[in-house]
Design a protein around this motif. Structure first.
Motif, PDB file in Angstrom:
ATOM      1  N   GLN A  85       4.720  -9.407   6.360  1.00  0.00           N
ATOM      2  CA  GLN A  85       4.661 -10.055   5.045  1.00  0.00           C
ATOM      3  C   GLN A  85       3.887  -9.188   4.053  1.00  0.00           C
ATOM      4  N   ILE A  86       4.485  -8.907   2.909  1.00  0.00           N
ATOM      5  CA  ILE A  86       3.882  -7.996   1.945  1.00  0.00           C
ATOM      6  C   ILE A  86       4.113  -8.481   0.516  1.00  0.00           C
ATOM      7  N   GLU A  87       3.401  -7.860  -0.432  1.00  0.00           N
ATOM      8  CA  GLU A  87       3.635  -8.099  -1.849  1.00  0.00           C
ATOM      9  C   GLU A  87       4.400  -6.897  -2.390  1.00  0.00           C
ATOM     10  N   THR A  88       5.440  -7.165  -3.205  1.00  0.00           N
ATOM     11  CA  THR A  88       6.294  -6.100  -3.714  1.00  0.00           C
ATOM     12  C   THR A  88       6.160  -5.975  -5.229  1.00  0.00           C
ATOM     13  N   TYR A  89       6.008  -4.736  -5.697  1.00  0.00           N
ATOM     14  CA  TYR A  89       5.922  -4.414  -7.113  1.00  0.00           C
ATOM     15  C   TYR A  89       6.913  -3.291  -7.398  1.00  0.00           C
ATOM     16  N   ASP A  90       7.094  -2.922  -8.663  1.00  0.00           N
ATOM     17  CA  ASP A  90       8.020  -1.846  -9.019  1.00  0.00           C
ATOM     18  C   ASP A  90       7.665  -0.531  -8.344  1.00  0.00           C
ATOM     19  N   PHE A  91       6.369  -0.305  -8.066  1.00  0.00           N
ATOM     20  CA  PHE A  91       5.894   0.978  -7.543  1.00  0.00           C
ATOM     21  C   PHE A  91       5.642   0.963  -6.041  1.00  0.00           C
ATOM     22  N   GLY A  92       5.959  -0.147  -5.371  1.00  0.00           N
ATOM     23  CA  GLY A  92       5.805  -0.161  -3.925  1.00  0.00           C
ATOM     24  C   GLY A  92       5.414  -1.507  -3.362  1.00  0.00           C
ATOM     25  N   LYS A  93       5.151  -1.512  -2.068  1.00  0.00           N
ATOM     26  CA  LYS A  93       4.787  -2.706  -1.326  1.00  0.00           C
ATOM     27  C   LYS A  93       3.359  -2.554  -0.815  1.00  0.00           C
ATOM     28  N   PHE A  94       2.586  -3.659  -0.857  1.00  0.00           N
ATOM     29  CA  PHE A  94       1.172  -3.618  -0.496  1.00  0.00           C
ATOM     30  C   PHE A  94       0.798  -4.751   0.448  1.00  0.00           C
ATOM     31  N   VAL A  95      -0.175  -4.483   1.317  1.00  0.00           N
ATOM     32  CA  VAL A  95      -0.835  -5.484   2.140  1.00  0.00           C
ATOM     33  C   VAL A  95      -2.248  -4.985   2.400  1.00  0.00           C
ATOM     34  N   HIS A  96      -3.190  -5.881   2.589  1.00  0.00           N
ATOM     35  CA  HIS A  96      -4.580  -5.491   2.822  1.00  0.00           C
ATOM     36  C   HIS A  96      -5.055  -5.993   4.181  1.00  0.00           C
ATOM     37  N   ILE A  97      -5.930  -5.196   4.806  1.00  0.00           N
ATOM     38  CA  ILE A  97      -6.570  -5.580   6.062  1.00  0.00           C
ATOM     39  C   ILE A  97      -8.033  -5.152   5.996  1.00  0.00           C
ATOM     40  N   LEU A  98      -8.839  -5.617   6.938  1.00  0.00           N
ATOM     41  CA  LEU A  98     -10.229  -5.165   7.061  1.00  0.00           C
ATOM     42  C   LEU A  98     -10.372  -4.415   8.373  1.00  0.00           C
ATOM     43  N   ASP A  99     -11.157  -3.321   8.336  1.00  0.00           N
ATOM     44  CA  ASP A  99     -11.388  -2.606   9.584  1.00  0.00           C
ATOM     45  C   ASP A  99     -12.602  -3.186  10.310  1.00  0.00           C
ATOM     46  N   LEU A 100     -12.979  -2.566  11.390  1.00  0.00           N
ATOM     47  CA  LEU A 100     -14.052  -3.029  12.266  1.00  0.00           C
ATOM     48  C   LEU A 100     -15.376  -3.256  11.539  1.00  0.00           C
ATOM     49  N   GLU A 101     -15.683  -2.428  10.510  1.00  0.00           N
ATOM     50  CA  GLU A 101     -16.953  -2.546   9.796  1.00  0.00           C
ATOM     51  C   GLU A 101     -16.842  -3.309   8.474  1.00  0.00           C
ATOM     52  N   GLY A 102     -15.707  -3.978   8.245  1.00  0.00           N
ATOM     53  CA  GLY A 102     -15.545  -4.788   7.046  1.00  0.00           C
ATOM     54  C   GLY A 102     -15.084  -4.024   5.824  1.00  0.00           C
ATOM     55  N   ASN A 103     -14.573  -2.805   5.997  1.00  0.00           N
ATOM     56  CA  ASN A 103     -14.039  -2.042   4.877  1.00  0.00           C
ATOM     57  C   ASN A 103     -12.621  -2.523   4.585  1.00  0.00           C
ATOM     58  N   LYS A 104     -12.327  -2.787   3.317  1.00  0.00           N
ATOM     59  CA  LYS A 104     -10.982  -3.213   2.934  1.00  0.00           C
ATOM     60  C   LYS A 104     -10.063  -1.998   2.955  1.00  0.00           C
ATOM     61  N   ILE A 105      -8.926  -2.140   3.608  1.00  0.00           N
ATOM     62  CA  ILE A 105      -7.939  -1.070   3.694  1.00  0.00           C
ATOM     63  C   ILE A 105      -6.668  -1.571   3.030  1.00  0.00           C
ATOM     64  N   GLU A 106      -6.188  -0.817   2.048  1.00  0.00           N
ATOM     65  CA  GLU A 106      -4.954  -1.162   1.361  1.00  0.00           C
ATOM     66  C   GLU A 106      -3.836  -0.338   1.961  1.00  0.00           C
ATOM     67  N   LEU A 107      -2.811  -1.003   2.458  1.00  0.00           N
ATOM     68  CA  LEU A 107      -1.649  -0.330   3.022  1.00  0.00           C
ATOM     69  C   LEU A 107      -0.559  -0.330   1.955  1.00  0.00           C
ATOM     70  N   TRP A 108       0.060   0.827   1.725  1.00  0.00           N
ATOM     71  CA  TRP A 108       1.030   0.997   0.648  1.00  0.00           C
ATOM     72  C   TRP A 108       2.279   1.697   1.148  1.00  0.00           C
ATOM     73  N   GLU A 109       3.444   1.119   0.837  1.00  0.00           N
ATOM     74  CA  GLU A 109       4.711   1.774   1.081  1.00  0.00           C
ATOM     75  C   GLU A 109       5.328   2.027  -0.285  1.00  0.00           C
ATOM     76  N   PRO A 110       5.321   3.277  -0.767  1.00  0.00           N
ATOM     77  CA  PRO A 110       5.812   3.566  -2.121  1.00  0.00           C
ATOM     78  C   PRO A 110       7.317   3.429  -2.229  1.00  0.00           C
ATOM     79  N   THR A 111       7.793   3.128  -3.444  1.00  0.00           N
ATOM     80  CA  THR A 111       9.230   3.157  -3.707  1.00  0.00           C
ATOM     81  C   THR A 111       9.634   4.612  -3.857  1.00  0.00           C
ATOM     82  N   ASP A 112      10.925   4.897  -3.811  1.00  0.00           N
ATOM     83  CA  ASP A 112      11.386   6.274  -3.980  1.00  0.00           C
ATOM     84  C   ASP A 112      10.980   6.849  -5.324  1.00  0.00           C
ATOM     85  N   ALA A 113      10.851   5.980  -6.368  1.00  0.00           N
ATOM     86  CA  ALA A 113      10.460   6.432  -7.701  1.00  0.00           C
ATOM     87  C   ALA A 113       8.980   6.776  -7.785  1.00  0.00           C
TER      88      ALA A 113
END
Length: 114
Positions: A85-113
């Motif tokens: 499950q992700i959020e989609t925008y004109d410039f790509g798809k995003f989802v966020h997770i936290l790592d072991l120490e509580g750092n926010k990690i943004e995962l991004w799948e860019p569009t071809d543009a």
């Protein structure tokens, strides 16, 4: 689920007391062509050199809530292939997770543009 790996760094974001002054300092002292959004570095995709990839470097106000729920002063955006499950925008798809120490990690799948 078929495990996919990170394909690159999409961005490096950090908090600053005065983001505009910080951008100006990096422009004056390290030659970064900064704007109000920071600077975008372009490079060629390893798997397909005909495609351009980008990495964004940006400063944020120290009062931003964009990094929450992490309490850290930085965030790294990883380029990935996302399968859930992700959020989609004109410039790509995003989802966020936290790592072991509580750092926010943004995962991004860019569009071809992107």
């Amino acid at each position: 689920m078929n495990m996919k790996s990170v394909t690159g760094i999409g961005g490096i974001f950090f908090k600053a007391q005065d983001p505009d002054k910080m951008n100006d300092w990096y422009k004056a002292h390290l030659g970064l062509d900064t704007s109000e959004y920071g600077v975008r570095f372009e490079w060629l995709e390893k798997s397909d050199p005909s495609k351009t990839g980008t990495t964004q470097w940006s400063t944020f106000s120290e009062t931003t809530d964009y990094f929450q729920p992490s309490s850290k002063d930085f965030m790294i955006n990883h380029r990935v292939e996302i399968l859930d499950q992700i959020e989609t925008y004109d410039f790509g798809k995003f989802v966020h997770i936290l790592d072991l120490e509580g750092n926010k990690i943004e995962l991004w799948e860019p569009t071809d543009a992107s």
